[in-house]
Write a protein that holds these residues in place. Structure first.
Motif, PDB file in Angstrom:
ATOM      1  N   GLY A  10      89.095  14.708  46.189  1.00 19.64           N
ATOM      2  CA  GLY A  10      89.643  14.384  46.971  1.00 19.64           C
ATOM      3  C   GLY A  10      88.064  14.394  47.804  1.00 19.64           C
ATOM      4  O   GLY A  10      88.316  13.866  49.331  1.00 19.64           O
ATOM      5  N   THR A  11      87.462  14.499  47.669  1.00 24.15           N
ATOM      6  CA  THR A  11      86.169  14.301  47.585  1.00 24.15           C
ATOM      7  C   THR A  11      85.832  13.862  48.277  1.00 24.15           C
ATOM      8  O   THR A  11      85.105  12.828  49.528  1.00 24.15           O
ATOM      9  CB  THR A  11      84.946  14.816  46.700  1.00 24.15           C
ATOM     10  OG1 THR A  11      85.610  16.519  47.204  1.00 24.15           O
ATOM     11  CG2 THR A  11      83.762  15.354  47.922  1.00 24.15           C
ATOM     12  N   PHE A  22      93.054  23.911  56.914  1.00 26.93           N
ATOM     13  CA  PHE A  22      92.761  23.608  55.926  1.00 26.93           C
ATOM     14  C   PHE A  22      92.447  24.242  54.622  1.00 26.93           C
ATOM     15  O   PHE A  22      91.317  24.409  54.802  1.00 26.93           O
ATOM     16  CB  PHE A  22      91.896  22.573  55.780  1.00 26.93           C
ATOM     17  CG  PHE A  22      92.437  21.148  56.636  1.00 26.93           C
ATOM     18  CD1 PHE A  22      93.926  19.494  56.643  1.00 26.93           C
ATOM     19  CD2 PHE A  22      91.714  20.938  58.615  1.00 26.93           C
ATOM     20  CE1 PHE A  22      93.864  19.410  58.000  1.00 26.93           C
ATOM     21  CE2 PHE A  22      92.267  19.959  59.262  1.00 26.93           C
ATOM     22  CZ  PHE A  22      93.175  19.254  59.310  1.00 26.93           C
ATOM     23  N   GLY A  37      86.554  19.792  49.713  1.00 29.20           N
ATOM     24  CA  GLY A  37      85.521  18.755  50.124  1.00 29.20           C
ATOM     25  C   GLY A  37      86.791  17.492  50.433  1.00 29.20           C
ATOM     26  O   GLY A  37      86.419  16.627  50.811  1.00 29.20           O
ATOM     27  N   ARG A  38      88.201  17.901  49.985  1.00 28.08           N
ATOM     28  CA  ARG A  38      88.898  16.439  50.388  1.00 28.08           C
ATOM     29  C   ARG A  38      89.310  16.241  52.601  1.00 28.08           C
ATOM     30  O   ARG A  38      89.810  15.516  53.326  1.00 28.08           O
ATOM     31  CB  ARG A  38      90.008  16.701  50.442  1.00 28.08           C
ATOM     32  CG  ARG A  38      91.073  15.863  50.327  1.00 28.08           C
ATOM     33  CD  ARG A  38      91.250  14.208  49.996  1.00 28.08           C
ATOM     34  NE  ARG A  38      92.054  13.059  50.288  1.00 28.08           N
ATOM     35  CZ  ARG A  38      92.309  12.834  51.127  1.00 28.08           C
ATOM     36  NH1 ARG A  38      90.968  12.592  52.132  1.00 28.08           N
ATOM     37  NH2 ARG A  38      93.005  11.504  51.799  1.00 28.08           N
ATOM     38  N   VAL A  39      88.484  17.667  52.789  1.00 27.73           N
ATOM     39  CA  VAL A  39      88.530  17.749  54.245  1.00 27.73           C
ATOM     40  C   VAL A  39      88.072  16.327  55.709  1.00 27.73           C
ATOM     41  O   VAL A  39      86.440  17.073  55.182  1.00 27.73           O
ATOM     42  CB  VAL A  39      88.816  18.915  55.369  1.00 27.73           C
ATOM     43  CG1 VAL A  39      88.772  19.235  56.466  1.00 27.73           C
ATOM     44  CG2 VAL A  39      89.385  20.042  54.182  1.00 27.73           C
ATOM     45  N   ASP A  40      88.677  15.602  55.093  1.00 28.71           N
ATOM     46  CA  ASP A  40      88.154  14.383  56.248  1.00 28.71           C
ATOM     47  C   ASP A  40      87.728  14.586  57.257  1.00 28.71           C
ATOM     48  O   ASP A  40      88.559  15.436  58.011  1.00 28.71           O
ATOM     49  CB  ASP A  40      88.900  13.626  55.827  1.00 28.71           C
ATOM     50  CG  ASP A  40      88.243  12.614  56.229  1.00 28.71           C
ATOM     51  OD1 ASP A  40      87.732  11.368  56.840  1.00 28.71           O
ATOM     52  OD2 ASP A  40      88.446  10.862  55.751  1.00 28.71           O
ATOM     53  N   PHE A  94      90.375  13.976  59.572  1.00 29.90           N
ATOM     54  CA  PHE A  94      91.484  15.684  59.720  1.00 29.90           C
ATOM     55  C   PHE A  94      91.027  16.346  61.270  1.00 29.90           C
ATOM     56  O   PHE A  94      91.854  16.572  61.551  1.00 29.90           O
ATOM     57  CB  PHE A  94      91.465  16.326  58.353  1.00 29.90           C
ATOM     58  CG  PHE A  94      91.957  15.513  57.364  1.00 29.90           C
ATOM     59  CD1 PHE A  94      92.604  14.418  57.391  1.00 29.90           C
ATOM     60  CD2 PHE A  94      91.763  15.762  55.889  1.00 29.90           C
ATOM     61  CE1 PHE A  94      92.812  13.210  56.307  1.00 29.90           C
ATOM     62  CE2 PHE A  94      92.103  15.217  55.250  1.00 29.90           C
ATOM     63  CZ  PHE A  94      92.739  13.930  55.874  1.00 29.90           C
TER      64      PHE A  94
END
Lengths: 664, 152
Positions: free
Chosen positions: A632-633, B19, B52-55, B58
């Motif tokens: 999800g990066t 997160f 790395g998904r932490v926008d 968020f």
């Protein structure tokens, strides 16, 4: 609030987990709270949700109450997410209409105040209820499993795993770092508690590996790189040159006799440096493969280029010796990997007060294994470095184990191998033997009986950790001896016992190169450095990386029976994957909303798997969902919100954030 | 019950949105549980596959909706399950730090920690320390103050 989801009908299930959750979280109150949340049509609590009646509850309610979203508040999703998704599937619902709330590992077990734990559980349930409303039905993909297996490490674990798989008709690449397979077990004389000869049970398996048509054996080799994923790993193997061609060599060993070194001068690693070898050598007579290796560090030709090269002469027409051999790189494709990289023994010199390296008659247990071994440096005679036969021997337990200053863990095998060495030394020399122990740990089949046997053989056992080993004599009886100072905690006083020989029962520790192996294979280590299994009880040979399994002491100290059992288990796990033919992949991959994508290519540089490509014709990015691993990066990086991730959609996570903060 | 874990009436209890990546820090939090390590109940975990998904959104959303602190937990550098997602998280973290500073939010309210699957106790240490910091800073939104982040 308008309903963007059609008729969302959520069922919430709160698990008591016996009292594991119910003791700290008010599960009744939690269930009642959940019933008040939007879209929740049913909220229940149950003793054990993961049990069959618990799952049946979900399956039945889906039918009876037309539920189309399920939330289960219980343990970690790492434990039972799969269980409940399967229940949904059986109940006729897409398994991804599900979200799990972790109120055990991350609430009831870590908090003490019931009100706070319950409040936190409510927040988490609220987050899950809001999130699950956004869930979409998803399908799992399928990835074919390459039937070949890579086994790393040629000790008893790797050998057993490789043979099991090869006998099942699978092709195995067995890669070993040393010039021979056999590992630590090849160095042992006898094995406890049965005292059967290690060589007699190991060497037939070693030669079976060599001759097995399904095994490709690469010794003196290491894996330098691994790419890919379960079912489709690509490994790069570096084969160090041994300067003797394995295919051409007949194993006559005439080159060894012909070496210009008439006397062996190089310390022999296999014999723990207690004997010497030549620059061209074979680690031990039963080594597999039966091919010599040239050590360029000590070979005159490599050092000065002025050797007569009598080895090449002796090899004659076979031309097996090639001093210009280069390292070779092999690229292989395998579906599964078994790591059996083993352990190293604790470096006894790290404890200076035991005198290892200072007093010549202080030995490590592994050195004594070689001394008592009939094929060892002394032909099986236990003689000291000065040639004397020891009359009294001390065995010091827990060297580098159960010690705050070195390693805190128990190495599991030292008590038993100390007993074995005590028996063998007594058998070989008739010496009087003193074991200094903290606790005797003999919890295996036939182990306690072996301990009793040693007691009957009149081996002395003194309970107390040894304070020091010294040559400082206090009276004539101690002259020329090593003195053990230890508190006898059963008798209640400090003893001084003069001995001729000290054996340090060194513990097992992770190999120095374990961190590198861990990085190459992308697996986790526990805090002490041994590889981490997926679950200590339910998945003891799996890792968190699918398709990579563990066997033997790389996962933690264990004896030979446990190692072989674990190797068999790892082989069985690999076989299960291979014979299924495919593995289902999680659907949490990324995808691009083409209508929103502006073609800025930000996402492309984010992806370490090169799963995103740019389609020039339409000026948009595109994700190859087979290559995407679902981190999800790229999704977080997309400035226009065009890249999305299944199961971790922005909407879903926003709803979750709002949920946890709903009563803030 | 240890004295410092007892809730004190009327004391400000900060809210932390955490997160945690699926492979390291989430597992560390699970390990803290199986090891029965006790820590403050102020942090609530949102699981993501990778740090790395932490926008950025968020983090802002969490602050806007009432979080007093945001904690991001990922694998140690070099250990990322997805090779390098944690480095991307680190870059983004630095950016958001500057951003929230400009919005008048103390940088200490946002924290990035590398916690491996084996470091159960580290979860306790980090959460407790963050709670202490946030108690010192007080609530992000003082009563009566407008919520500047509501747009996020």
């Amino acid at each position: 609030m308008s309903d963007p989801h059609g008729a969302v009908r959520i069922g919430v299930y709160t698990c008591h987990c016996g009292t594991n959750i119910a003791a700290t979280v008010d599960v009744k109150a939690l269930a009642q709270f959940a019933a008040t949340l939007p879209h929740v049509v049913l909220s229940r609590d149950y003793k054990y949700m993961c049990s069959d009646p618990g799952q049946e509850l979900i399956r039945q309610d889906i039918r009876d109450h037309d539920l189309n979203r399920i939330v289960v508040a219980s343990c970690s999703p790492h434990l039972h997410e799969h269980t409940f998704r399967t229940a949904l599937k059986v109940g006729g619902l897409n398994p991804y209409y599900f979200h799990m709330v972790n109120i055990r590992e991350q609430a009831s077990w870590v908090h003490v105040d019931k009100a706070q734990a319950t409040r936190k559980a409510q927040d988490l349930v609220c987050a899950a209820v809001r999130r699950v409303a956004f869930h979409q039905p998803l399908e799992r993909g399928r990835v074919a499993i390459h039937p070949d297996v890579l086994v790393l490490g040629g000790g008893i674990a790797g050998i057993h795993a490789a043979l099991t798989l090869a006998n099942a008709g699978k092709h195995v690449f067995l890669v070993e770092k040393e010039p021979t397979i056999g590992g630590h077990m090849a160095k042992f004389d006898k094995t406890f508690p049965t005292l059967d000869c290690a060589a007699c049970i190991l060497t037939p398996k070693m030669s079976a590996v060599r001759s097995h048509p399904n095994i490709t054996l690469w010794t003196y080799s290491e894996v330098t790189r691994v790419d890919g994923y379960v079912g489709n790993y690509k490994a790069t193997v570096l084969r160090h040159p041994r300067y003797v061609d394995e295919d051409l060599c007949a194993g006559c060993l005439e080159c060894l006799d012909a070496c210009v070194y008439k006397q062996a001068k190089v310390p022999d690693e296999f014999n723990m440096r207690l004997s010497k070898r030549k620059p061209i050598y074979i680690p031990f007579p039963q080594a597999v493969p039966q091919v010599p290796v040239i050590d360029p560090e000590t070979c005159i030709q490599f050092k000065s280029g002025k050797c007569k090269k009598t080895c090449i002469e002796a090899c004659g027409d076979r031309h097996a010796i090639n001093l210009h051999a280069e390292p070779e790189i092999e690229e292989i494709e395998v579906g599964t990997v078994i790591l059996a990289t083993g352990f190293q023994t604790f470096d006894a010199a790290r404890i200076p007060y035991y005198g290892y390296g200072k007093y010549p008659n202080v030995y490590t247990a592994l050195e004594v294994e070689r001394l008592v071994n009939a094929s060892g440096p002394t032909g099986g005679e236990v003689i000291l470095r000065d040639g004397r036969k020891p009359q009294t021997v001390a065995i010091v337990h827990c060297v580098g184990s159960r010690d705050e200053n070195t390693h805190r863990w128990c190495s599991r095998v030292c008590c038993m191998y100390s007993l074995k060495l005590a028996h063998l030394i007594k058998e070989h020399t008739g010496a009087e033997i003193f074991n200094f122990y903290i606790d005797m740990r003999t919890p295996g089949k036939g182990f306690e009986e072996f301990y009793q046997k040693l007691l009957n053989e009149r081996v002395h056992f003194i309970r107390g950790r040894v304070a020091e080993v010294t040559d400082w004599e206090l009276d004539p009886s101690e002259e020329g001896k090593l003195v053990i100072r230890a508190e006898d905690t059963l008798a209640g006083f400090v003893r001084r016992i003069p001995v001729d020989m000290v054996v340090l029962a060194t513990g097992l520790e992770p190999r120095a190169d374990a961190p590198e192996v861990r990085r190459i294979f992308n697996i986790s280590c526990a805090s002490e450095g041994f590889f981490l299994e997926r679950h200590p009880k339910l998945a003891p040979v799996n890792t968190f990386t699918d398709g990579i399994f563990l066997a033997g002491c790389c996962q933690g100290p264990k004896d030979i029976p446990d190692t072989v059992a674990q190797a068999g288990a790892a082989a069985a796990e690999a076989l299960a994957l291979i014979d299924a033919g495919y593995v289902e992949t999680e659907p949490n991959t990324a995808h691009v909303e083409e209508a929103v994508c502006c073609g800025c290519k930000t996402c492309i540089s984010m992806c370490p798997y090169r799963a995103i490509s740019f389609v020039n014709e339409i000026h948009k990015s595109r994700v190859n969902e087979v290559l995407c691993k679902g981190c999800g990066t790229c999704v977080a990086a997309c400035p226009s919100g065009a890249v999305r991730q299944h199961l971790f959609e922005d909407d879903e996570i926003f709803a979750e954030i709002e949920g946890v903060l709903s009563n803030a | 019950m240890p004295e410092d874990l007892k809730p004190k009436p009327d004391e400000f209890e900060p809210r932390i949105v955490a997160f945690f990546c699926n492979w390291c820090t989430y597992l560390a939090a699970d390990l803290a549980g199986t090891s029965r390590i006790k820590y403050a109940a102020n942090a609530e975990v949102v699981r993501v596959m990778c740090s790395g998904r932490v926008d950025v959104q968020f983090i802002l959303k969490a602050f806007a909706k009432g979080a007093d602190g945001v904690l991001i937990g990922g694998c140690h550098p070099g250990d990322c399950h997805y090779q390098e997602g944690n480095y991307k998280a680190l870059r983004r973290f630095r950016l958001v730090q500057r951003l929230i500073r400009q919005m008048g939010i103390e940088e200490e309210r946002l924290r990035l920690e590398w916690i491996s699957a084996a470091e159960g106790d580290r979860v306790r240490v980090v959460v407790e320390d963050m709670v202490k910091t946030l108690k010192r800073l007080g609530p992000l939104r003082k009563p009566g103050q407008p919520n500047l982040l509501e747009v996020a």
